[in-house]
Design a protein around this motif. Structure first.
Motif, short mmCIF file in Angstrom:
data_model
loop_
_atom_site.label_atom_id
_atom_site.label_comp_id
_atom_site.label_asym_id
_atom_site.label_seq_id
_atom_site.Cartn_x
_atom_site.Cartn_y
_atom_site.Cartn_z
N LEU A 115 -9.69 41.34 12.99
CA LEU A 115 -10.83 42.07 12.43
C LEU A 115 -11.03 41.72 10.95
O LEU A 115 -12.16 41.57 10.48
N TYR A 116 -9.92 41.57 10.22
CA TYR A 116 -10.00 41.16 8.82
C TYR A 116 -10.64 39.77 8.72
O TYR A 116 -11.54 39.54 7.91
N VAL A 117 -10.20 38.84 9.57
CA VAL A 117 -10.74 37.48 9.57
C VAL A 117 -12.24 37.50 9.84
O VAL A 117 -13.02 36.84 9.16
N ARG A 118 -12.64 38.29 10.84
CA ARG A 118 -14.06 38.35 11.20
C ARG A 118 -14.88 38.91 10.03
O ARG A 118 -15.93 38.39 9.68
N ARG A 119 -14.41 39.99 9.40
CA ARG A 119 -15.14 40.59 8.29
C ARG A 119 -15.14 39.67 7.07
O ARG A 119 -16.13 39.60 6.34
N LEU A 120 -14.03 38.95 6.83
CA LEU A 120 -13.97 38.01 5.71
C LEU A 120 -14.97 36.89 5.92
O LEU A 120 -15.69 36.51 4.98
N ALA A 121 -15.05 36.36 7.12
CA ALA A 121 -16.02 35.29 7.41
C ALA A 121 -17.45 35.80 7.21
O ALA A 121 -18.30 35.08 6.67
N GLU A 122 -17.71 37.04 7.60
CA GLU A 122 -19.04 37.62 7.39
C GLU A 122 -19.31 37.83 5.90
O GLU A 122 -20.43 37.60 5.44
N ALA A 123 -18.30 38.26 5.15
CA ALA A 123 -18.47 38.52 3.72
C ALA A 123 -18.71 37.24 2.93
O ALA A 123 -19.27 37.29 1.83
N GLU A 124 -18.32 36.10 3.46
CA GLU A 124 -18.54 34.82 2.78
C GLU A 124 -19.99 34.37 2.84
O GLU A 124 -20.39 33.50 2.07
N GLU A 125 -20.76 34.96 3.73
CA GLU A 125 -22.16 34.57 3.87
C GLU A 125 -22.93 34.96 2.61
O GLU A 125 -22.66 36.01 2.01
N PRO A 126 -23.91 34.16 2.19
CA PRO A 126 -24.64 34.43 0.95
C PRO A 126 -25.34 35.79 0.91
O PRO A 126 -25.43 36.41 -0.14
N GLU A 127 -25.85 36.26 2.02
CA GLU A 127 -26.60 37.51 2.04
C GLU A 127 -25.74 38.71 2.47
O GLU A 127 -26.27 39.74 2.87
N ALA A 128 -24.41 38.59 2.38
CA ALA A 128 -23.52 39.67 2.81
C ALA A 128 -23.69 40.90 1.93
O ALA A 128 -23.89 40.80 0.71
N ALA A 129 -23.58 42.07 2.56
CA ALA A 129 -23.69 43.33 1.83
C ALA A 129 -22.46 43.53 0.93
O ALA A 129 -21.35 43.12 1.28
N VAL A 130 -22.69 44.15 -0.20
CA VAL A 130 -21.60 44.44 -1.13
C VAL A 130 -20.56 45.34 -0.47
O VAL A 130 -19.36 45.19 -0.69
N THR A 131 -21.00 46.25 0.36
CA THR A 131 -20.07 47.16 1.04
C THR A 131 -19.11 46.39 1.95
O THR A 131 -17.98 46.82 2.14
N LEU A 132 -19.54 45.27 2.47
CA LEU A 132 -18.66 44.44 3.30
C LEU A 132 -17.54 43.85 2.46
O LEU A 132 -16.39 43.78 2.90
N ASN A 133 -17.85 43.47 1.23
CA ASN A 133 -16.81 42.96 0.32
C ASN A 133 -15.78 44.04 0.01
O ASN A 133 -14.59 43.76 -0.08
N THR A 134 -16.24 45.27 -0.14
CA THR A 134 -15.33 46.39 -0.38
C THR A 134 -14.42 46.58 0.82
O THR A 134 -13.21 46.77 0.67
N LEU A 135 -14.98 46.53 2.00
CA LEU A 135 -14.19 46.68 3.23
C LEU A 135 -13.15 45.57 3.33
O LEU A 135 -11.98 45.83 3.66
N VAL A 136 -13.53 44.34 3.04
CA VAL A 136 -12.59 43.20 3.11
C VAL A 136 -11.44 43.40 2.14
O VAL A 136 -10.28 43.16 2.48
N ARG A 137 -11.74 43.89 0.93
CA ARG A 137 -10.66 44.14 -0.03
C ARG A 137 -9.72 45.22 0.46
O ARG A 137 -8.50 45.10 0.36
N GLN A 138 -10.28 46.28 1.02
CA GLN A 138 -9.44 47.36 1.55
C GLN A 138 -8.58 46.87 2.72
O GLN A 138 -7.40 47.22 2.82
N MET A 139 -9.15 46.04 3.57
CA MET A 139 -8.39 45.49 4.70
C MET A 139 -7.29 44.56 4.19
O MET A 139 -6.18 44.56 4.72
N ALA A 140 -7.60 43.77 3.16
CA ALA A 140 -6.60 42.88 2.57
C ALA A 140 -5.44 43.69 2.00
O ALA A 140 -4.26 43.32 2.17
N ASP A 141 -5.75 44.81 1.36
CA ASP A 141 -4.69 45.69 0.84
C ASP A 141 -3.82 46.19 1.98
O ASP A 141 -2.59 46.17 1.89
N SER A 142 -4.45 46.67 3.05
CA SER A 142 -3.67 47.27 4.14
C SER A 142 -2.83 46.23 4.88
O SER A 142 -1.81 46.58 5.47
#
Length: 154
Positions: A79-106
Motif C-alpha cells: 500500500l505504501y508503494v502504491r501511494r508513493l507511486a501515485e504521489a510521484e505524479e505531477p498532479e498528485a494531491a498534497v494530502t497524498l504526500n502527507t499520507l506517504v510520509r506517515q506511512m513511511a514513518d510507520s
C-alpha cells in the motif's frame, strides 16, 4: 485541534545509550546493514505497474524489510508503494504526500519512524558509535570531578 495527552513525537527521542528503566518500552532491534537477503515477496495487491515493481523490489532489500517480513507487513508495504507511486505524479494531491510520509514513518523508513520502532541499522564493529553520555565533547561530568579528601569525617 487535538487537546491534551501525549503526541506521537512529543518529548525527547528515545536514547539507545540510556540506562534501561522500568517504563522503557523494550530493547532496540539492530537491523543488518546489508539489508534483507533474497527476492522480494509476491506482490499482494491486484495489478502492479512497472514503477510499483521497481519500488517493491528496492524496498524489500532494505534493512527494515527484515522486520516487515517478521511481522507479515507485505500488504502495508505494498500500500505504501502504491501511494508513493501515485504521489510521484505531477498532479498528485498534497494530502497524498502527507499520507506517504506517515506511512513511511510507520514502516520505519524515516529517522523518526526508526526511533519510534526502536530500530537501528548495524554500524559494524569498526563504526560503532560511542555510548551517549549526555555531555558535550571535552566536558567532564560533575561526578568525575569529585575527589576523596583525606581527613576526619564528622
Amino acid at each position: 485541534m487535538a487537546k491534551g495527552g501525549a503526541r506521537a513525537r512529543s518529548g525527547p527521542a528515545p536514547d539507545p545509550g540510556a540506562l534501561r528503566r522500568e517504563r522503557d518500552a523494550g530493547e532496540w532491534k539492530i537491523l543488518p546493514a546489508e539489508g534483507r537477503p533474497g527476492p522480494a515477496p509476491d506482490w499482494p495487491l491486484t495489478g502492479q505497474t512497472d514503477r510499483e515493481a521497481e519500488l517493491w523490489a528496492r524496498l524489500w532489500r532494505m534493512p527494515q524489510a527484515v522486520m516487515w517480513e517478521r511481522y507479515g507487513q507485505d500488504i502495508e508495504v505494498a500500500l505504501y508503494v502504491r501511494r508513493l507511486a501515485e504521489a510521484e505524479e505531477p498532479e498528485a494531491a498534497v494530502t497524498l504526500n502527507t499520507l506517504v510520509r506517515q506511512m513511511a514513518d510507520s514502516l520505519g523508513l524515516t529517522t523518526p519512524g526508526m526511533r519510534a520502532a526502536r530500530w537501528r541499522i548495524d554500524a559494524g564493529a569498526d563504526e560503532a558509535p560511542a555510548p551517549a553520555t549526555g555531555q558535550p565533547a571535552g566536558r567532564v561530568s560533575a561526578r568525575a570531578r569529585f575527589k576523596v579528601v583525606p581527613g576526619e569525617a564528622r
